[in-house]
Design a protein around this motif. Structure first.
Motif, mmCIF file in Angstrom:
data_model
loop_
_atom_site.group_PDB
_atom_site.id
_atom_site.type_symbol
_atom_site.label_atom_id
_atom_site.label_comp_id
_atom_site.label_asym_id
_atom_site.label_seq_id
_atom_site.Cartn_x
_atom_site.Cartn_y
_atom_site.Cartn_z
ATOM 1 N N GLU A 544 14.330 -5.117 -11.486
ATOM 2 C CA GLU A 544 13.369 -4.017 -11.825
ATOM 3 C C GLU A 544 12.268 -3.685 -10.642
ATOM 4 N N VAL A 545 11.597 -4.787 -10.288
ATOM 5 C CA VAL A 545 10.621 -4.598 -9.227
ATOM 6 C C VAL A 545 10.956 -4.400 -8.027
ATOM 7 N N TYR A 546 12.255 -5.215 -7.637
ATOM 8 C CA TYR A 546 12.876 -4.965 -6.377
ATOM 9 C C TYR A 546 13.274 -3.508 -6.137
ATOM 10 N N ARG A 547 13.870 -2.911 -7.209
ATOM 11 C CA ARG A 547 14.281 -1.421 -7.199
ATOM 12 C C ARG A 547 12.966 -0.554 -7.006
ATOM 13 N N PHE A 548 11.983 -0.979 -7.714
ATOM 14 C CA PHE A 548 10.715 -0.193 -7.670
ATOM 15 C C PHE A 548 10.206 -0.244 -6.439
ATOM 16 N N LEU A 549 10.241 -1.394 -5.802
ATOM 17 C CA LEU A 549 9.596 -1.398 -4.362
ATOM 18 C C LEU A 549 10.151 -0.537 -3.590
ATOM 19 N N THR A 552 10.363 3.374 -4.710
ATOM 20 C CA THR A 552 9.107 4.184 -4.854
ATOM 21 C C THR A 552 7.914 3.651 -3.914
ATOM 22 N N VAL A 553 7.674 2.472 -3.761
ATOM 23 C CA VAL A 553 6.608 1.719 -2.941
ATOM 24 C C VAL A 553 7.007 1.997 -1.524
ATOM 25 N N ARG A 554 8.038 1.703 -1.113
ATOM 26 C CA ARG A 554 8.254 2.018 0.522
ATOM 27 C C ARG A 554 8.292 3.315 0.882
ATOM 28 N N PRO A 555 9.086 4.270 0.010
ATOM 29 C CA PRO A 555 8.658 5.797 0.394
ATOM 30 C C PRO A 555 7.345 6.100 0.440
ATOM 31 N N ALA A 556 6.548 5.603 -0.560
ATOM 32 C CA ALA A 556 5.097 6.054 -0.313
ATOM 33 C C ALA A 556 4.248 5.688 0.854
ATOM 34 N N ILE A 557 4.709 4.295 1.203
ATOM 35 C CA ILE A 557 3.850 3.666 2.373
ATOM 36 C C ILE A 557 4.697 4.325 3.633
ATOM 37 N N GLU A 558 5.987 4.443 3.735
ATOM 38 C CA GLU A 558 6.353 5.321 4.945
ATOM 39 C C GLU A 558 5.806 6.763 5.243
ATOM 40 N N GLU A 559 5.712 7.282 4.043
ATOM 41 C CA GLU A 559 5.090 8.750 4.186
ATOM 42 C C GLU A 559 3.678 8.794 4.657
ATOM 43 N N VAL A 560 2.536 7.951 3.908
ATOM 44 C CA VAL A 560 1.350 7.757 4.446
ATOM 45 C C VAL A 560 1.520 7.296 5.997
ATOM 46 N N VAL A 582 5.929 -4.847 0.591
ATOM 47 C CA VAL A 582 5.689 -3.931 1.639
ATOM 48 C C VAL A 582 4.407 -3.994 1.925
ATOM 49 N N SER A 583 4.318 -3.619 3.356
ATOM 50 C CA SER A 583 2.873 -3.751 3.715
ATOM 51 C C SER A 583 2.673 -2.703 4.884
ATOM 52 N N LEU A 584 1.327 -2.352 4.863
ATOM 53 C CA LEU A 584 0.793 -1.400 6.087
ATOM 54 C C LEU A 584 -0.468 -2.113 6.363
ATOM 55 N N GLU A 585 -0.477 -1.661 7.863
ATOM 56 C CA GLU A 585 -1.870 -2.243 8.566
ATOM 57 C C GLU A 585 -2.144 -1.162 9.767
ATOM 58 N N ILE A 586 -3.595 -0.697 9.461
ATOM 59 C CA ILE A 586 -4.099 0.420 10.586
ATOM 60 C C ILE A 586 -5.075 -0.324 11.270
ATOM 61 N N GLN A 646 0.984 8.547 -6.957
ATOM 62 C CA GLN A 646 -0.259 7.712 -7.484
ATOM 63 C C GLN A 646 -0.279 6.593 -6.515
ATOM 64 N N ILE A 647 0.800 6.328 -5.969
ATOM 65 C CA ILE A 647 0.582 4.954 -4.853
ATOM 66 C C ILE A 647 -0.005 5.539 -3.751
ATOM 67 N N ILE A 648 0.427 6.698 -3.103
ATOM 68 C CA ILE A 648 -0.317 7.123 -1.841
ATOM 69 C C ILE A 648 -1.928 7.369 -2.369
ATOM 70 N N ASN A 649 -2.057 7.913 -3.399
ATOM 71 C CA ASN A 649 -3.624 7.998 -3.777
ATOM 72 C C ASN A 649 -4.394 6.833 -3.896
#
Length: 666
Positions: A544-549, A552-560, A582-586, A646-649
């Protein structure tokens, strides 16, 4: 400071600039001293006298600063900081950790100096008349100063710096990492490599001094038992034999067997200590132990700054206190790396007081019991020859003391065996540490290549042999004082860098508390309170968490990420072969980057949520969370159930907090 600056990547390999700089200096020194030993010995002695007369005050001040820094840091709010991410837990239990710190306090040099040093100060005190009760009391006070809090303070400082930057900020487990707050990414350039190089040089000479005293001590034991003479070539043979054994152990990796032998050795050392205590004047030794501790603590503030400025000029300070301070500094990368590796997940406060107090208790007990036993023999039993032996042949002093006890031959044979094992284990550990300090790549817990262990073992043996040829004890002391001088200055810069890092961390916490960003309302979600309650008592599976990542999570991070790139920011994505984060570094130039990572973590399902399961399922059932990690570690909240919006927020909330932090520290 970048938490994403990985210690390095790929296989562990030689760090060429560091290796060639340190190896060239050490090789040239060794060859020169062997080629012209008498002249080199005279140069070394003259240089030591210059150092003692010119920078003796500096060594006294620097060592006191190291100690004050670690104690003040531990007692301050910084003491709550973990040596690792906020969610890290200690790898070892407290008892196991304390046992390893205890082991770090035992060295072959304890055997060399526990009798010879207090007797030397009794016969030739720096102040006052010799061979009386006042001289005895002063001798033990000086002995405790040399083996007390100052030395363990510099070990604690270096260990704290190595562990903090490696495990909390994911920088290389190297001395240069402590300068990151001062020079940034230039630690991976000439300045940083020079820092590591000077650290290696100091460590080799510190180990060389330890090996030199150890060989003299062992040679005396063999002389006492078997009549093996004191000659330089016998000592070179012993160095070759024991360093060879240490290199074989280091390369073959027979670590478990050596550790078992080391554990047995420590038990034998403790048994020897108890034997001397109970076979000697027990009541007197216990009384003097308590008084020695009181005298030491009472005189600590004044003795920390006592350079005998109002006494007649002499070379006493340079030959004793300045040498000891230089020796502790030279040993600090070696011991610091060891205690850093076993202390991940502990708070700075726990680390500092553990390192300062656990080994110290045994060390001072050892010095007090052996030292006062020897002083008692000299002052109260007419053994003036024992006192004179500390001046003429200090390596024989311990054996002459043990000669006065029952079963002396057996006890001395056991002492020689203990010393031999301590020699091999110290040399083995030293070569591994030197190989690590001259390497790069891998992770913080990997040792350097095996061929480097062989090389540094050979270099340490070369330096030790050369110094023994150049003048034995005096040359050992001189070389340590000189080579530790530049590294002592580097430690002061490391102190500045560590303080700046702690300040930045405190500002980060303030930014989190006083952020301009609103607290996320994502948990309110959609579907009302019923859906919220269902989500609260639901314990998702790994799938379930794999599917959620993925959904939902990966598209949110990609969009941001796309929007940040449009704004001209330097965005780095971290590949995840296991697909469980999934990670993001700025990046923000030389400023600390913003890191947002969502990582899957598993936990055992609570018992109340396991109804209807069989016993096997009950034991194995786990649930998973998608936890948010920032640069300083896990934030301990779960994103499962959040929408993409909500993840983007949440990402933006955390990013605004990070911008507030950068504003506070500018």
């Amino acid at each position: 400071m970048s938490a994403s600056s990985t210690p390095s990547s790929g296989l562990v390999r030689m760090n060429a600039p560091v290796f060639y700089f340190a190896a060239t200096f050490i090789l040239l020194f060794g060859i020169t001293v062997i080629a012209i030993p008498q002249q080199a010995g005279a140069w070394l002695l003259a240089a030591q006298n210059w150092a003692a007369n010119t920078v003796g005050w500096y060594y006294m001040l620097a060592m006191t600063l190291y100690l004050v820094f670690v104690v003040v840091t531990a007692l301050s709010g910084y003491g709550k900081i973990k040596l690792g991410a906020d969610h890290d837990e200690p790898e070892f239990s407290y008892l196991s950790w304390a046992g390893m710190l205890f082991a770090a306090g035992i060295s072959i040099t304890l055997f060399f100096f526990c009798v010879s040093e207090p007797l030397t100060h009794l016969v030739q005190p720096p102040q006052g008349a010799p061979m009386n009760a006042d001289a005895a009391r002063q001798a033990m006070q000086i002995l405790f100063l040399h083996w007390g809090l100052h030395g363990w303070g510099v070990f604690a400082f270096v260990g704290m710096a190595l562990a903090y930057f490696a495990y909390r900020h994911n920088l290389p487990l190297a001395l240069r990492s402590a300068l990151y707050p001062l020079i940034g990414k230039r630690i991976n350039g000439p300045i940083g490599y020079a820092v590591d190089g000077f650290g290696i040089i100091a460590t080799v000479f510190g180990l060389g001094a330890d090996m030199g005293f150890g060989v003299l001590h062992l040679n005396s034991g063999l002389d006492y038992l078997f009549g093996i003479a004191h000659t330089q070539w016998i000592q070179v043979g012993l160095i070759t034999l024991m360093m060879g054994a240490a290199i074989i152990v280091a390369v073959a990796g027979v670590d478990k067997g050596v550790r078992v032998m080391s554990d047995i050795n420590m038990l034998l050392a403790c048994a020897l200590l108890l034997f001397v205590l109970f076979a000697g004047p027990t009541q007197h030794l216990l009384n003097t132990l308590i008084q020695n501790i009181g005298d030491y603590l009472g005189a600590l503030p004044t003795k920390s700054f006592d350079v005998y400025a109002y006494d007649k000029p002499s070379d006493w300070l340079g030959g004793w206190t300045v040498f000891y301070w230089a020796w502790w500094i030279a040993w600090s990368p070696f011991v610091g790396l060891f205690i850093a590796r076993i202390s991940r997940g502990r708070t700075i406060r726990e680390f500092v007081f553990g390192v300062l107090l656990i080994p110290l208790g045994f060390t001072l007990a050892w010095m007090s019991i052996f030292g006062n036993s020897a002083i008692d023999q000299v002052l109260n039993h007419g053994m003036a020859a024992l006192g004179q032996s500390a001046i003429d042949n200090p390596s024989m002093s311990l054996y002459l003391l043990l000669e006065t006890y029952p079963w002396s031959k057996t006890v001395i044979a056991v002492t020689v065996f203990i010393s031999f094992v301590f020699f091999v284990t110290s040399a083995d550990s030293g070569t591994v540490v030197l190989s690590t300090l001259s390497s790069k790549g891998g992770n913080a817990d990997e040792d350097g290549p095996k061929w480097l262990r062989v090389f540094w073992g050979a270099m340490t043996a070369l330096v030790t042999s050369a110094l023994l040829f150049a003048g034995s004890i005096d040359s050992l002391k001189s070389a340590v004082v000189l080579t530790s001088l530049p590294f002592s200055m580097i430690l002061l810069l490391m102190m500045w860098g560590l303080h700046k890092a702690f300040y930045l961390e405190s500002q980060k916490q303030i930014a989190q508390l006083h952020s301009l960003a609103p607290i996320s309302t994502a948990r309110k979600g959609r579907g009302g309170w019923r859906q919220r309650l269902s989500q609260a008592v639901h314990f998702p599976s790994r799938d379930e968490v794999y599917r959620f990542l993925d959904s939902t999570v990966r598209p949110a991070i990609e969009e941001v990420t796309a929007v940040f790139v449009e704004k001209g920011l330097n965005v780095v994505t971290q590949p995840d072969p296991a697909n469980d984060s999934v990670s993001l570094e700025i990046g923000h130039g030389e400023e600390r980057p913003f890191i947002y990572q969502v990582q899957m973590r598993g936990y055992f399902t609570p018992s109340f949520a396991r109804g209807g399961m069989g016993s096997k399922e009950l034991n194995n059932r786990r649930y998973y969370r998608a936890e948010v990690h920032l640069a300083e570690g896990s934030q301990d909240y779960d994103l499962v159930g959040y929408t993409k919006e909500q993840i983007i927020n949440d990402i933006l909330d955390q990013y605004e907090r990070h911008l507030q932090f950068l504003h506070l520290v500018r």
